[in-house]
Design a protein around this motif. Structure first.
Motif, mmCIF file in Angstrom:
data_model
loop_
_atom_site.group_PDB
_atom_site.id
_atom_site.type_symbol
_atom_site.label_atom_id
_atom_site.label_comp_id
_atom_site.label_asym_id
_atom_site.label_seq_id
_atom_site.Cartn_x
_atom_site.Cartn_y
_atom_site.Cartn_z
ATOM 1 N N GLY A 10 39.443 -16.599 33.387
ATOM 2 C CA GLY A 10 38.910 -15.633 32.425
ATOM 3 C C GLY A 10 39.937 -14.715 31.826
ATOM 4 N N ARG A 11 39.644 -13.425 31.923
ATOM 5 C CA ARG A 11 40.395 -12.345 31.281
ATOM 6 C C ARG A 11 41.905 -12.383 31.536
ATOM 7 N NH1 ARG A 11 37.933 -7.070 33.738
ATOM 8 N NH2 ARG A 11 38.727 -8.150 35.581
ATOM 9 N N GLY A 12 42.291 -12.622 32.776
ATOM 10 C CA GLY A 12 43.715 -12.768 33.055
ATOM 11 C C GLY A 12 44.486 -11.476 33.241
ATOM 12 N N MET A 90 37.699 -19.084 39.224
ATOM 13 C CA MET A 90 36.337 -18.937 39.728
ATOM 14 C C MET A 90 35.706 -20.237 40.223
ATOM 15 S SD MET A 90 36.219 -15.718 39.498
ATOM 16 C CE MET A 90 34.506 -15.290 39.860
ATOM 17 N N ASN A 107 44.942 -16.469 46.861
ATOM 18 C CA ASN A 107 43.855 -16.039 45.983
ATOM 19 C C ASN A 107 43.694 -14.531 46.113
ATOM 20 O OD1 ASN A 107 41.395 -16.272 44.387
ATOM 21 N ND2 ASN A 107 40.250 -15.942 46.283
ATOM 22 N N ILE A 108 43.373 -13.884 44.990
ATOM 23 C CA ILE A 108 42.983 -12.477 45.072
ATOM 24 C C ILE A 108 41.473 -12.398 44.949
ATOM 25 C CG2 ILE A 108 43.467 -12.053 42.591
ATOM 26 C CD1 ILE A 108 44.309 -9.122 43.671
ATOM 27 N N PRO A 110 37.991 -9.747 45.159
ATOM 28 C CA PRO A 110 37.660 -8.324 45.015
ATOM 29 C C PRO A 110 36.737 -7.783 46.107
ATOM 30 C CG PRO A 110 36.382 -9.611 43.446
ATOM 31 C CD PRO A 110 37.270 -10.589 44.196
ATOM 32 N N GLU A 174 44.034 -3.945 42.262
ATOM 33 C CA GLU A 174 44.334 -5.377 42.412
ATOM 34 C C GLU A 174 45.701 -5.713 41.843
ATOM 35 O OE1 GLU A 174 41.455 -8.393 41.366
ATOM 36 O OE2 GLU A 174 39.809 -6.961 41.555
HETATM 37 C C1 GAR Z 1 39.399 -10.073 39.576
HETATM 38 O O1 GAR Z 1 38.642 -8.948 39.934
HETATM 39 C C2 GAR Z 1 39.555 -11.011 40.756
HETATM 40 O O2 GAR Z 1 39.729 -10.342 41.986
HETATM 41 C C3 GAR Z 1 38.250 -11.735 40.735
HETATM 42 O O3 GAR Z 1 37.991 -11.968 39.382
HETATM 43 C C4 GAR Z 1 38.608 -10.942 38.599
HETATM 44 C C5 GAR Z 1 39.513 -11.600 37.585
HETATM 45 O O4 GAR Z 1 40.042 -10.651 36.687
HETATM 46 N N1 GAR Z 1 38.302 -12.958 41.460
HETATM 47 C C6 GAR Z 1 37.262 -13.494 42.076
HETATM 48 O O5 GAR Z 1 36.152 -13.002 42.065
HETATM 49 C C7 GAR Z 1 37.551 -14.784 42.810
HETATM 50 N N2 GAR Z 1 36.385 -15.301 43.434
HETATM 51 P P1 GAR Z 1 41.274 -11.035 35.768
HETATM 52 O O6 GAR Z 1 40.918 -12.346 35.086
HETATM 53 O O7 GAR Z 1 41.360 -9.911 34.779
HETATM 54 O O8 GAR Z 1 42.489 -11.147 36.630
#
Ligand code: GAR
Length: 210
Positions: A10-12, A90, A107-108, A110, A174
């Motif tokens: 997604g957003r990244g 995801m 993996n990060i 939340p 994060e």
């Molecule tokens: C972040 O909050 C990350 O921790 C979470 O998705 C978001 C992505 O934001 N990850 C998960 O939920 C993994 N199951 P970003 O695209 O702006 O980095």
């Protein structure tokens, strides 16, 4: 320097935090490829803006999760990464793809693992009424969000929080958490041994960072 392949859906913003740290000279690493399961992921454009090869593969084009992951990880292997970072990726990764890269995928997530695995972690935290929430970086194993935790960052849950305000507070932490954890990994100071994280060769509790 440490060659990083990033996976993002997604957003990244976590990818961007890595790119900014590398660009600013505070992280000795190189992002050598960005991969996504969604062709519209903003993360892909962030990569291209930084001159990094970016590729998406559609899960729908494959007959099974294993087939999708085989193609995805073939593409990832081509850029010869030392470290694979799931930064807002995801999709569940099949066990075979994970096992073949043991100790090289992080993996990060939340939440303060092992609390609140899966999706909607901020709402889960609010529903549970916890006073403290945060984010974790962990080694990816076939156990979803269950791999050994490397490092965490904590934030308070405040009166009046909803999932959005809490998510924003966590996200702010994060970015430095991911950068700092990758810094330790790139320096060769963190390893996965058996089922425990070793820091400088010694197993211990998760690092509390950022
Ligand atoms: C972040 O909050 C990350 O921790 C979470 O998705 C978001 C992505 O934001 N990850 C998960 O939920 C993994 N199951 P970003 O695209 O702006 O980095």
């Amino acid at each position: 320097p440490c060659r990083i392949a990033a996976l993002a859906s997604g957003r990244g913003s976590n990818l961007q935090a890595l790119l900014d740290a590398i660009d600013g000279g505070s992280l000795a690493a190189q992002v050598v490829g960005v991969f996504s399961d969604r062709s519209k992921a903003a993360a892909l454009q962030r990569a291209r803006d930084a001159g990094i090869p970016a590729r998406s593969l559609s899960p729908k084009a494959f007959a099974s999760r294993a087939a999708f992951d085989a193609a995805l990880f073939d593409a990832i292997d081509e850029v010869q990464p030392d470290l694979i970072v799931c930064a807002g990726y995801m999709r569940l990764i099949s066990g075979g793809a994970v096992d073949a890269r043991r100790g090289r995928i992080i993996n990060i997530h939340p939440s303060l693992l092992p609390a609140f695995k899966g999706l909607h972690t901020h709402q889960q935290a609010l529903d549970a009424g916890v006073a403290e929430h945060g984010a974790s970086v962990h080694f990816v194993t076939p156990d979803l969000d269950g791999g050994p935790v490397i490092a965490q960052a904590r934030v308070p849950v405040l009166p009046g929080d909803d999932a959005d305000t809490l998510a924003a507070r966590v996200l702010e932490r994060e970015h430095p958490l991911l950068v700092e954890t990758v810094r330790w990994l790139a320096a060769g100071r963190i390893a996965l041994a058996e089922d425990a994280v070793q820091v400088d060769g010694v197993a211990g509790p998760p690092l509390q960072l950022a």
